[in-house]
Design a protein around this motif. Sequence first.
Motif, PDB file in Angstrom:
ATOM      1  N   ASP A 249      22.036 -26.344   3.015  1.00 32.42           N
ATOM      2  CA  ASP A 249      22.052 -25.472   1.842  1.00 32.42           C
ATOM      3  C   ASP A 249      22.101 -24.011   2.275  1.00 32.42           C
ATOM      4  O   ASP A 249      22.292 -23.700   3.460  1.00 32.42           O
ATOM      5  CB  ASP A 249      20.845 -25.762   0.941  1.00 32.42           C
ATOM      6  CG  ASP A 249      19.517 -25.560   1.659  1.00 32.42           C
ATOM      7  OD1 ASP A 249      19.500 -24.891   2.721  1.00 32.42           O
ATOM      8  OD2 ASP A 249      18.494 -26.065   1.161  1.00 32.42           O
ATOM      9  N   GLN A 259      21.263 -33.467  -1.626  1.00 31.14           N
ATOM     10  CA  GLN A 259      22.257 -32.579  -1.030  1.00 31.14           C
ATOM     11  C   GLN A 259      23.418 -33.387  -0.462  1.00 31.14           C
ATOM     12  O   GLN A 259      24.580 -32.999  -0.563  1.00 31.14           O
ATOM     13  CB  GLN A 259      21.629 -31.758   0.095  1.00 31.14           C
ATOM     14  CG  GLN A 259      20.580 -30.756  -0.366  1.00 31.14           C
ATOM     15  CD  GLN A 259      19.888 -30.101   0.819  1.00 31.14           C
ATOM     16  OE1 GLN A 259      18.710 -30.337   1.063  1.00 31.14           O
ATOM     17  NE2 GLN A 259      20.622 -29.293   1.561  1.00 31.14           N
ATOM     18  N   SER A 263      27.172 -33.244  -1.917  1.00 30.71           N
ATOM     19  CA  SER A 263      28.204 -32.783  -0.989  1.00 30.71           C
ATOM     20  C   SER A 263      29.306 -33.807  -0.846  1.00 30.71           C
ATOM     21  O   SER A 263      30.462 -33.453  -0.634  1.00 30.71           O
ATOM     22  CB  SER A 263      27.585 -32.500   0.383  1.00 30.71           C
ATOM     23  OG  SER A 263      28.567 -32.144   1.308  1.00 30.71           O
ATOM     24  N   PHE A 485      18.057 -32.382  -4.793  1.00 29.49           N
ATOM     25  CA  PHE A 485      17.430 -31.133  -4.396  1.00 29.49           C
ATOM     26  C   PHE A 485      15.948 -31.065  -4.771  1.00 29.49           C
ATOM     27  O   PHE A 485      15.440 -30.044  -5.201  1.00 29.49           O
ATOM     28  CB  PHE A 485      18.180 -29.940  -4.993  1.00 29.49           C
ATOM     29  CG  PHE A 485      19.621 -29.898  -4.596  1.00 29.49           C
ATOM     30  CD1 PHE A 485      19.993 -29.471  -3.331  1.00 29.49           C
ATOM     31  CD2 PHE A 485      20.601 -30.348  -5.446  1.00 29.49           C
ATOM     32  CE1 PHE A 485      21.326 -29.465  -2.946  1.00 29.49           C
ATOM     33  CE2 PHE A 485      21.935 -30.337  -5.063  1.00 29.49           C
ATOM     34  CZ  PHE A 485      22.286 -29.893  -3.812  1.00 29.49           C
TER      35      PHE A 485
END
Length: 559
Positions: A249, A259, A263, A485
């Motif tokens: 991040d 994440q 992604s 997150f």
Amino acid sequence: MSDVMLDEPARRDFLKLGVAITTGVIVPPILSACGGGDGDSGYKPPTETFFEPLNIQSVNGVLDVTLNIAYVTSTITNIPPGATTPVTTKVKLRNMYGTLPAPTLRMNVGDKLRIRVVNLLPVNPPDPEPTKHLRYHNSTNLHTHGLHVYPDIIRQPTPADPAGLYGDFVVDDPDAGIQPGEIRQYEYMIRSDHPAGTYWYHPHLHGSSAMQVGSGMAGALIIEGPIDEVPEIAAAQERIFVFQAPIYDASGQLENFGQVATSSAGAVGEPGFLINGVLRPRILMKTGEVQNWRFINAAIFNMLNLSLDGHTLYQYSHDGNPRHNLKPVAPLPLPVVGAPPPTAYPEAIVLAAANRTNVLVKAGAPGTYQLRTMPVEIGRNPAGVLPMSIVADIVVTDDPYPMSLPTGPLPVTPFLAPITDEELAAHGGLKRTIVMRVVGSNPPATFPQTDPPTPPILPFTGTAKTPLINPPDGELPDWVFQTAFGQPLKQTPVANKVYALGSAGTVATTSPGMPSEYIPFQSSRALTQTVALNSVEEWTIVNMNNIRHPFHIHVNPMY
């Protein structure tokens, strides 16, 4: 190469973050002699920026190393998702050695490989993640991807021998992994008829492998054999390309599975590829020179479609399995600017996550050429095409160095002899159909969500041997991923999805049959395929999803 900048306490303890070699030798890389030129002419030869990872070679049939796993602070230059220019970021990521990637381990067929893994990561922090097996970010293990080796515990740990002795034991239960502060000893016997080729090693603990491999915890593993003694291959300079797409991040960290899930959502969200930790390295070659390139896709999701401008790539091995002859792969034409999108995307050297391949390349006329990953379809949706990008620059100098490509049949181990119909019939002749799909779920009100649920791929209707809704033993939170997150119950691209097997229906239709089994990530209900030792089976694999994905069985090559 990622520029490791350890703080002072870490610098004093650097050896704890590195690799200790009990038996083996560090082999320096072969440096290119390209360039030259007259010192009085003012000509300055181009500088090569390709970085070769640390190379550790077995000695007298044994390679014995210790790999320490710890956080390392370094800088990474990459092109972040959605950006067009490189950005250098200070990162603090889990690491296997202190460099990106980890060292290359090299041995011969018939050798013994011993790896002692020391987990120096801090204890697993409290995590509100409802999915239990995603709470163990700092637990780990080790997998030698592609090796045909013993897949179990060789010697159970005891108080006198807490490290025990493990084969390629890929555990699913996070409690059975190497916990922070623990040590585990692995040992692999490479059989004398093992395929010589390109493999790799990485963590594979269920729930933490994506975060750890996404941090760059991986290295090349090379098995050498008869194919490496072919004169034209032996004479060629070897280069190892470990393709990685580290995920982090804005603060340079990767501390939540969300994440990874975000992604890996599609083409727009993909981080760029690094080769051995370097963004778009420069490689030098001489006109007529032949080099031996080993490609490893060590990313967790990204696909590669490799093509070298103006040059044919001669493929002689794939996923560690050598070919009987060279397979020429011609360069793909560059996309035409302003032209309508093609209905199909041509493929050159395609590597999904974990795929490897070996190619020979013979340098052509002097000039600068680009090694590109060409557009490649990863899914059947508008965002399902990864765009073209340049991954390396190849500079061919006007310094003739004529070399030859192999012309005769290449040696292949009998272990990879083609399977005949007679052999299939004589060893069981069993045929299976394995149907893979990801389907959407609608959790009951007792499992709330903060965001509207994503539209399901298929509703949970019809009958199923294993009902998803309200399972009797309360497994639901471990069946679907819901967070991102660190925010509990927040939607991500993989929220409300569960793996399933069975009932393919008609693949060509828009309404295929429903699955007969729903397979959670962690469940006693997961299906098991029981296979008799030394049997020969024929499996038909059906992918019912919108995403391409490789299929393999650990420690068993397939024909």
